[in-house]
Design an enzyme around this catalytic site. Structure first.
Site, PDB file in Angstrom:
ATOM      1  N   ASP A   1      -2.698   6.083   5.727  1.00  0.00           N
ATOM      2  CA  ASP A   1      -1.973   6.767   6.763  1.00  0.00           C
ATOM      3  C   ASP A   1      -1.716   8.237   6.084  1.00  0.00           C
ATOM      4  OD1 ASP A   1      -1.544   5.340   9.225  1.00  0.00           O
ATOM      5  OD2 ASP A   1      -0.208   4.080   8.174  1.00  0.00           O
TER       6      ASP A   1
ATOM      7  N   ASP B   1      -5.571   2.973  14.489  1.00  0.00           N
ATOM      8  CA  ASP B   1      -4.956   3.946  14.153  1.00  0.00           C
ATOM      9  C   ASP B   1      -5.598   5.060  13.185  1.00  0.00           C
ATOM     10  OD1 ASP B   1      -3.820   1.271  14.241  1.00  0.00           O
ATOM     11  OD2 ASP B   1      -1.730   2.375  13.931  1.00  0.00           O
TER      12      ASP B   1
END
Length: 383
Positions: free
Chosen positions: A105, A166
């Protein structure tokens, strides 16, 4: 493509965003919000406490508040937004220094803070932060399996072979770093990961997996997991939105038609499953009696649909643009809070099917704002 009525709605909604952000930015200027507690932004800035891996300053959503502020700075030119955004960006330096806890992330954390800062102001320290983050993300690449590892190990869990959909939203950090430095290695890693995701995450019907596990030693596909969706083999809607927008972004950075075609396949599946209300469930395959929603999935998908509409031929544009408008109008009319009783805008967001449902989450506000500014035509490309 947009009717006069649509344009008027967009202008009015953009005005409501500007009005709300004017006071929320001041109220929360010293915070990095994730959700709200009794209508007030919480803060995942714990700079005065021991470093936490699972939450706190290193939490994966901590770039979205900065992204909202940079959107407002670009829209209004008001310096206060840049000042608050940069303060948020500087707090994230602790993550780089502590290192432990950083994972796939890195894109979410620094694309919308440091890289956005550099795009808009050419601040040299912001560029340095962005490149540092890109190196961290590139360092997670498994060359045998051609994927970017998602999480670090948790206790006894071996996550060395796990990748998640993601990450398609994080690899634009690598595309940016490749252009910024002239080093093709970043782009090669991003493309190899996208190719692996295209082959292993996207199902025949256009739906997608959330988690795929590979054998980290051989690269072979080993298993899939339902992750934040209802169950294994289901269709977690935020994951569908990450895929829809993520493959579109890879197309925009590489011009590889395969990525646009994949984004369109996911988009067709998503559009076919939009309820009449325009309100998106947490999982397209959750039990029919469940009324759980995830407004964030709608906002993310709308951003991707708008970009697809820009990329395709004239005869295709309306399919994607009209779907985006349906999602956004449903959010604005039914799931938006423009009052001072709540610091967030978008309601009925859900972390996952089995946890924390119907709350405010900061990234829903970010993507809603991004989508409205895309439609207005005054957006800045932060991915």
């Amino acid at each position: 493509m947009l009717t006069e009525k649509d344009k008027q709605w967009i202008e009015e909604t953009a005005g409501r965003i500007e009005e709300k952000m004017a006071w929320v930015s001041e109220k929360s200027r010293d915070k990095i919000p994730y959700t709200t507690v009794k209508g007030t932004h919480d803060s995942y800035d714990d700079s005065d406490k021991p470093y936490r891996i699972s939450s706190g300053i290193g939490w994966w959503t901590n770039g979205f508040w900065g992204g909202m502020l940079w959107l407002m700075y670009h829209e209004t030119g008001e310096k206060k937004y840049a000042e608050i955004a940069r303060s948020s960006e500087e707090k994230l330096d602790r993550c780089l220094a502590d290192y432990y806890g950083l994972d796939h992330d890195a894109g979410f954390l620094w694309l919308l803070t440091a890289v956005a800062d550099y795009r808009l102001t050419k601040e040299p320290e912001a560029r340095k932060r962005g490149l540092h983050a890109a190196n961290i993300l590139a360092g997670r690449f498994n060359p045998v399996g051609r994927f970017i590892r998602a999480w670090n190990n948790w206790d006894e869990n071996d996550n060395t072979g796990k990748a998640i959909i993601d990450c398609m939203m994080n690899i634009p950090l690598l595309y940016w770093a490749s252009v910024e430095t002239g080093d093709p290695r970043y782009r090669h890693i991003a493309v190899m990961h996208a190719d692996t995701a295209m082959e292993n995450f996207i199902r025949a019907d256009g739906s997608c997996e959330h988690i795929v596990e590979f054998n980290s030693q051989t690269g072979e596909k080993a298993d899939t997991y339902g992750g934040q969706g209802y169950e294994k083999g289901s269709s977690w809607t935020r994951g569908q939105a990450w895929a829809l927008y993520g493959f579109t972004l890879s197309y925009l950075h590489t011009k590889k038609e395969e990525y646009l075609n994949t984004a369109k396949r996911v988009a067709h599946y998503f559009i076919a499953n939009i309820p009449e209300s325009g309100l998106i469930p947490i999982d397209f395959r959750q039990p029919e009696e469940d009324n759980w929603e995830d407004s964030s999935a709608a906002a993310i998908a709308a951003c991707g649909l708008i970009e697809i509409a820009k990329a395709v031929g004239e005869n295709e544009k309306n399919l994607y643009l009209n779907a985006a408008l349906k999602l956004l109008k449903a959010l604005e009319e039914k799931r938006s809070n423009w009052t001072r009783e709540c610091d967030c805008i978008i309601e009925n967001c859900s972390e996952a099917y089995h946890t924390n449902k119907h709350i405010n989450i900061i990234y829903a506000d970010y993507f809603f704002m991004e989508a409205i500014y895309k439609l207005k035509g005054n957006d800045i490309f932060l991915w």
